[in-house]
Design a protein around this motif. Structure first.
Motif, PDB file in Angstrom:
ATOM      1  N   THR A 125       0.782  -1.341   0.025  1.00 31.88           N
ATOM      2  CA  THR A 125      -0.143  -0.038  -0.034  1.00 31.88           C
ATOM      3  C   THR A 125       0.902   1.327   0.104  1.00 31.88           C
ATOM      4  N   THR A 126       0.433   2.305   0.396  1.00 39.71           N
ATOM      5  CA  THR A 126       1.001   3.647   0.288  1.00 39.71           C
ATOM      6  C   THR A 126       2.164   3.536   1.340  1.00 39.71           C
ATOM      7  N   PHE A 127       3.387   4.017   0.798  1.00 45.26           N
ATOM      8  CA  PHE A 127       4.814   4.127   1.619  1.00 45.26           C
ATOM      9  C   PHE A 127       4.531   5.275   2.794  1.00 45.26           C
ATOM     10  N   ALA A 128       5.401   4.873   3.750  1.00 45.93           N
ATOM     11  CA  ALA A 128       5.340   6.031   4.969  1.00 45.93           C
ATOM     12  C   ALA A 128       6.272   7.246   4.034  1.00 45.93           C
ATOM     13  N   THR A 129       7.262   6.614   2.940  1.00 46.61           N
ATOM     14  CA  THR A 129       8.202   7.719   2.582  1.00 46.61           C
ATOM     15  C   THR A 129       7.662   8.799   1.635  1.00 46.61           C
ATOM     16  N   ASN A 130       6.336   8.394   1.426  1.00 42.91           N
ATOM     17  CA  ASN A 130       5.471   9.202   0.298  1.00 42.91           C
ATOM     18  C   ASN A 130       5.577  10.856   1.068  1.00 42.91           C
ATOM     19  N   SER A 131       5.456  10.659   2.593  1.00 42.28           N
ATOM     20  CA  SER A 131       5.237  11.869   3.221  1.00 42.28           C
ATOM     21  C   SER A 131       6.597  12.866   3.379  1.00 42.28           C
ATOM     22  N   LEU A 132       7.566  12.544   2.648  1.00 38.33           N
ATOM     23  CA  LEU A 132       8.820  13.197   2.431  1.00 38.33           C
ATOM     24  C   LEU A 132       8.247  14.448   1.613  1.00 38.33           C
ATOM     25  N   VAL A 133       7.325  14.161   0.650  1.00 37.80           N
ATOM     26  CA  VAL A 133       6.899  15.498  -0.168  1.00 37.80           C
ATOM     27  C   VAL A 133       6.554  16.632   0.756  1.00 37.80           C
ATOM     28  N   TRP A 134       6.108  16.524   2.100  1.00 40.37           N
ATOM     29  CA  TRP A 134       5.605  17.620   3.024  1.00 40.37           C
ATOM     30  C   TRP A 134       6.633  18.436   3.421  1.00 40.37           C
ATOM     31  N   ALA A 135       7.840  17.784   3.374  1.00 37.41           N
ATOM     32  CA  ALA A 135       9.040  18.303   4.009  1.00 37.41           C
ATOM     33  C   ALA A 135       9.235  20.104   3.531  1.00 37.41           C
ATOM     34  N   GLU A 136       8.984  20.251   2.391  1.00 42.66           N
ATOM     35  CA  GLU A 136       9.149  21.749   2.176  1.00 42.66           C
ATOM     36  C   GLU A 136       8.021  22.704   2.608  1.00 42.66           C
ATOM     37  N   ASP A 137       6.781  22.250   2.693  1.00 48.89           N
ATOM     38  CA  ASP A 137       5.705  22.957   3.255  1.00 48.89           C
ATOM     39  C   ASP A 137       5.945  22.948   4.834  1.00 48.89           C
ATOM     40  N   ILE A 138       6.549  21.950   5.288  1.00 48.35           N
ATOM     41  CA  ILE A 138       6.643  21.949   6.883  1.00 48.35           C
ATOM     42  C   ILE A 138       8.001  22.952   7.196  1.00 48.35           C
ATOM     43  N   ARG A 139       8.984  22.738   6.205  1.00 55.11           N
ATOM     44  CA  ARG A 139      10.193  23.787   6.520  1.00 55.11           C
ATOM     45  C   ARG A 139       9.633  25.209   6.431  1.00 55.11           C
ATOM     46  N   ALA A 140       8.608  25.608   5.475  1.00 51.85           N
ATOM     47  CA  ALA A 140       8.162  26.758   5.214  1.00 51.85           C
ATOM     48  C   ALA A 140       7.193  27.058   5.819  1.00 51.85           C
ATOM     49  N   GLY A 141       6.755  26.360   6.955  1.00 54.48           N
ATOM     50  CA  GLY A 141       5.652  26.657   7.925  1.00 54.48           C
ATOM     51  C   GLY A 141       4.293  26.953   7.305  1.00 54.48           C
ATOM     52  N   ARG A 142       3.996  26.107   6.169  1.00 52.62           N
ATOM     53  CA  ARG A 142       2.806  26.072   5.476  1.00 52.62           C
ATOM     54  C   ARG A 142       1.959  24.732   5.923  1.00 52.62           C
ATOM     55  N   PRO A 143       0.565  24.768   5.902  1.00 52.23           N
ATOM     56  CA  PRO A 143      -0.089  23.783   6.008  1.00 52.23           C
ATOM     57  C   PRO A 143       0.063  22.806   4.924  1.00 52.23           C
ATOM     58  N   ILE A 144      -0.032  21.568   5.440  1.00 51.05           N
ATOM     59  CA  ILE A 144       0.194  20.414   4.484  1.00 51.05           C
ATOM     60  C   ILE A 144      -1.015  20.145   3.711  1.00 51.05           C
ATOM     61  N   THR A 145      -1.043  19.740   2.264  1.00 50.63           N
ATOM     62  CA  THR A 145      -2.119  19.880   1.387  1.00 50.63           C
ATOM     63  C   THR A 145      -2.424  18.353   1.617  1.00 50.63           C
ATOM     64  N   ASN A 146      -3.775  18.344   2.032  1.00 51.23           N
ATOM     65  CA  ASN A 146      -4.266  16.874   1.906  1.00 51.23           C
ATOM     66  C   ASN A 146      -5.427  16.600   0.966  1.00 51.23           C
ATOM     67  N   ILE A 147      -4.844  15.797   0.034  1.00 52.11           N
ATOM     68  CA  ILE A 147      -5.836  15.435  -1.138  1.00 52.11           C
ATOM     69  C   ILE A 147      -6.880  14.173  -0.813  1.00 52.11           C
ATOM     70  N   PHE A 148      -6.324  13.589   0.339  1.00 56.92           N
ATOM     71  CA  PHE A 148      -7.108  12.226   0.756  1.00 56.92           C
ATOM     72  C   PHE A 148      -8.304  12.290   1.646  1.00 56.92           C
ATOM     73  N   GLY A 149      -8.692  13.702   1.785  1.00 55.42           N
ATOM     74  CA  GLY A 149      -9.894  13.753   2.804  1.00 55.42           C
ATOM     75  C   GLY A 149      -9.712  12.970   3.995  1.00 55.42           C
ATOM     76  N   ASP A 150     -10.696  12.536   4.537  1.00 56.59           N
ATOM     77  CA  ASP A 150     -10.706  11.439   5.694  1.00 56.59           C
ATOM     78  C   ASP A 150     -10.652  10.027   5.132  1.00 56.59           C
ATOM     79  N   GLY A 151     -10.127   9.894   4.235  1.00 59.04           N
ATOM     80  CA  GLY A 151      -9.881   8.551   3.755  1.00 59.04           C
ATOM     81  C   GLY A 151      -8.429   7.977   4.273  1.00 59.04           C
ATOM     82  N   ALA A 152      -8.849   6.851   4.946  1.00 56.93           N
ATOM     83  CA  ALA A 152      -7.436   6.003   5.992  1.00 56.93           C
ATOM     84  C   ALA A 152      -6.716   4.918   5.009  1.00 56.93           C
ATOM     85  N   GLN A 153      -5.694   4.934   5.330  1.00 60.61           N
ATOM     86  CA  GLN A 153      -4.805   3.883   4.482  1.00 60.61           C
ATOM     87  C   GLN A 153      -3.860   3.123   5.426  1.00 60.61           C
ATOM     88  N   GLY A 154      -3.449   1.928   5.255  1.00 62.24           N
ATOM     89  CA  GLY A 154      -2.386   1.179   6.087  1.00 62.24           C
ATOM     90  C   GLY A 154      -1.083   1.352   5.913  1.00 62.24           C
TER      91      GLY A 154
END
Ligand SMILES: NC(=O)c1ccc[n+]([C@@H]2O[C@H](COP(=O)([O-])OP(=O)(O)OC[C@H]3O[C@@H](n4cnc5c(N)ncnc54)[C@H](OP(=O)(O)O)[C@@H]3O)[C@@H](O)[C@H]2O)c1
Length: 265
Positions: A125-154
């Protein structure tokens, strides 16, 4: 000798580490051997050659079927007897239309199953490492874009995929098996972001955004958009015990992955 394609990538590099740590000789396949740090037990090549077993990885995108089939044909020609193919969760066993979710890996799966080699298919399923794409927003203090709504994944740790691959490549009892690999629990993006924030010691926020084609590179937009909508409507809310049955332990949590990878954010 185990041949690892995608050896510089997410699961391939973890697999090289796992096999070397077990004292097994490994050949890393890469387009650029300078990217692989020399280590005892490790050889590097740019093409498929003789080996006991092959980790078959194709980079994400519509070229997966062609890459899978070419690599598999070269492996058979080289006399390789065992193959472990990295596929993806939800890949159908019947032929799929080109733009359909699951179409990227279906031809390669079918080729592996009918190759005459010993085979194992891994459908993570979806890799934990995919969240590395959030690093730029985190460093810039921006909210993280969530395109998955409240859909859960394992969410799965790629290190666990690599350990399952190592078992299938080097031990008996995995021929003809298809493993759907997930982490131990279902998490939404806000769940992941909350756990990542705790690991980083920071308050992180998300902003819910309807998925659009522009969110993805054009060559993968159709499939990625279909995948995002599937997750949003709860279609990838799947947890299995396949990894636990192979590894004899629970797979790692996203929280543990986040704590171990703090420095990358
Ligand atoms: N990310 C997820 O959540 C997820 C979930 C399920 C399944 N998957 C599957 O996992 C696989 C790997 O995805 P990934 O994004 O994590 O990739 P990755 O393993 O990090 O990297 C791709 C690897 O492919 C190699 N490669 C060989 N030919 C290439 C080419 N023409 N273009 C680019 N790279 C090439 C690269 O090696 P060199 O540059 O050294 O040659 C690189 O090591 C895909 O098949 C994908 O469908 C991913």
């Amino acid at each position: 000798m185990i041949l690892v394609t995608g050896a510089t990538g997410t699961t391939g590099s973890a697999l090289v580490d796992t096999l070397l740590a077990r004292g097994l000789p490994v050949t890393a396949v890469t387009r650029d051997p300078r990217r692989v740090t020399p280590r005892p037990g490790l050889t590097v090549t740019t093409s498929i050659g003789p080996a006991d077993a092959l980790y078959l990885l194709s980079p994400a995108g519509p070229a997966i079927p062609e890459h899978d089939l070419t690599t598999l044909r070269a492996a058979i020609d080289a006399g390789i007897r065992r193959v472990v193919k990295l596929s993806a969760i939800g890949t159908p066993s019947r032929p799929a239309a080109a733009e359909e979710l699951g179409a990227w890996h279906q031809p390669g799966e079918e080729a592996v199953r009918t190759s005459g080699l010993e085979w194992t298919i891994l459908r993570p399923t979806t890799f934990a490492t995919n969240s590395l794409v959030w690093a730029e927003d985190i460093r810039a203090g921006r909210p993280i874009t969530n395109i998955f709504g409240d859909g859960a994944q394992g969410i799965v740790d790629p290190a666990d995929i690599a350990e399952v691959a190592a078992e299938a490549l080097t031990t008996a009892g995995h021929h003809g098996r298809t493993y759907t690999l997930t982490g131990p629990e279902l998490l939404t993006v806000p769940d992941q972001v909350a756990q990542l924030g705790e690991a980083l010691g920071r308050q992180l926020t998300t902003v819910d955004v309807e998925p659009r084609r522009e969110h993805f590179p054009p060559e993968i937009a159709d499939v990625a958009l279909a995948g995002a909508h599937l997750v949003r409507r709860g279609g990838n809310a799947v947890v299995t015990d396949d990894a636990e049955r192979v590894l004899g332990r629970k797979p790692g949590t996203y929280r543990a992955w986040a704590e171990a990878n703090r420095a990358r954010f």
